[in-house]
Design a protein around this motif. Structure first.
Motif, PDB file in Angstrom:
ATOM      1  N   LEU A   1       0.826  -1.209   0.000  1.00  0.00           N
ATOM      2  CA  LEU A   1       0.000   0.000   0.000  1.00  0.00           C
ATOM      3  C   LEU A   1       0.857   1.253   0.000  1.00  0.00           C
ATOM      4  N   ASP A   2       1.922   1.264   0.796  1.00  0.00           N
ATOM      5  CA  ASP A   2       2.821   2.422   0.854  1.00  0.00           C
ATOM      6  C   ASP A   2       3.509   2.659  -0.493  1.00  0.00           C
ATOM      7  N   VAL A   3       3.942   1.568  -1.121  1.00  0.00           N
ATOM      8  CA  VAL A   3       4.608   1.699  -2.426  1.00  0.00           C
ATOM      9  C   VAL A   3       3.643   2.261  -3.463  1.00  0.00           C
ATOM     10  N   ARG A   4       2.408   1.782  -3.463  1.00  0.00           N
ATOM     11  CA  ARG A   4       1.418   2.265  -4.424  1.00  0.00           C
ATOM     12  C   ARG A   4       1.095   3.745  -4.179  1.00  0.00           C
ATOM     13  N   LYS A   5       1.025   4.138  -2.914  1.00  0.00           N
ATOM     14  CA  LYS A   5       0.798   5.551  -2.612  1.00  0.00           C
ATOM     15  C   LYS A   5       1.936   6.410  -3.143  1.00  0.00           C
ATOM     16  N   HIS A   6       3.149   5.918  -2.991  1.00  0.00           N
ATOM     17  CA  HIS A   6       4.302   6.671  -3.480  1.00  0.00           C
ATOM     18  C   HIS A   6       4.299   6.732  -5.010  1.00  0.00           C
ATOM     19  N   ILE A   7       3.899   5.656  -5.656  1.00  0.00           N
ATOM     20  CA  ILE A   7       3.764   5.652  -7.121  1.00  0.00           C
ATOM     21  C   ILE A   7       2.739   6.694  -7.559  1.00  0.00           C
TER      22      ILE A   7
END
Length: 292
Positions: free
Chosen positions: A152-158
């Protein structure tokens, strides 16, 4: 026969006793020299071991510092990622093709801008990465909650990169998310393929130090090719202009030659007229008009 065997055994025992009790001829000075050389070699080996121990201690300290950077506060990790990104870009790209911490027209300040002609336009590289949930995965690989939070954190950063750094008409249609760790990069591709697909859908390409190195070299080759084509276009344009000027010069030279030919004809005609007039003038001069 028994007597013979007894005699042989007696001789053998006697010889053994002689060998046992005979004092060997030992060179004491040579023994001292050997001991001295042995001590020198031992001292040399101990010195090398001591130096290796110091180096191992320094390496351990560096590893500990590196771990503190990766596992520590977000600012330290960001600085480490920015520094590694800066070193990679500066080692590969020409100075005029990149900029660090340059402000875009929208007011955002990306970590790195790769200057490309439009289209495609400037490409942005972001060096930040959420590691808190990844650290939880390292502490407990079976923690499903940590894996979900990490994804979830990676997708938010993307999403943040796509929103801030992909600007129609200003930047390229894609951006790059730089991960300073090859192991995290491999973890994403092996355990979170859906996240990689999500990034591709958002046109955010995830790169590691190795893949960024290859990508930058490709971009540099493309820029060189574009530069060569631009120079070739300029040369062709100048050649076309030169050929046009040569054509004009040829036309003008032809006209001048025609003028010269016409002038030559006129001169010849004038000379012919002079040749006809001169005899007649002489005849007139020789005529006797009489005197009053």
């Amino acid at each position: 026969m028994t007597t013979y065997i007894f005699i042989v055994l007696t001789v053998i025992v006697f010889l053994l006793l002689v060998l046992i009790f005979r004092k060997p001829n030992i060179d004491i000075s040579a023994l001292h020299e050997d001991n001295a050389r042995l001590r020198e070699r031992l001292a040399e080996r101990l010195g090398m071991l001591s130096q290796n121990a110091i180096e191992l201690k320094n390496i351990s300290s560096d590893i500990a510092n590196f771990k503190d950077i990766l596992m520590g506060n977000k600012q330290a990790r960001g600085t480490f990622g920015e520094r590694q990104l800066a070193d990679l870009v500066a080692d590969i790209m020409p100075p005029e093709t990149y900029a660090f911490q340059s402000v875009l027209s929208t007011g955002v300040r990306p970590d790195c801008i790769i200057r490309l002609p439009y289209p495609p336009g400037d490409m942005i590289i972001d060096s930040k990465f959420p590691l808190e949930s990844y650290n939880r995965i390292l502490q407990n690989s079976n923690d499903i909650g940590a894996s979900k939070q990490f994804e979830l954190d990676v997708r938010k950063h993307i999403d943040a990169i796509a929103e801030k750094y992909i600007i129609p008409g200003i930047t390229a249609e894609s951006a790059m998310m730089f991960i300073a760790s090859e192991s995290i990069f491999e973890k994403l591709h092996s355990d979170f393929p859906n996240t990689i697909e999500y990034a591709a859908h958002k046109k955010v390409f995830i790169v590691s130090p190795a893949t960024l190195w290859a990508t930058l070299n490709t971009i540099r080759a493309v820029l060189s090719d574009i530069k060569i084509k631009r120079v070739a276009t300029k040369i062709k344009r100048e050649l076309d202009l030169l050929l046009t000027d040569l054509s004009r010069l040829n036309d003008r030279t032809t006209r001048v030659a025609q003028h010269f030919n016409s002038a030559q004809t006129d001169i010849e005609q004038i000379q012919t007229s002079i040749a006809k007039i001169s005899p007649r003038a002489e005849k007139l001069r020789d005529m006797d008009f009489g005197e009053d």
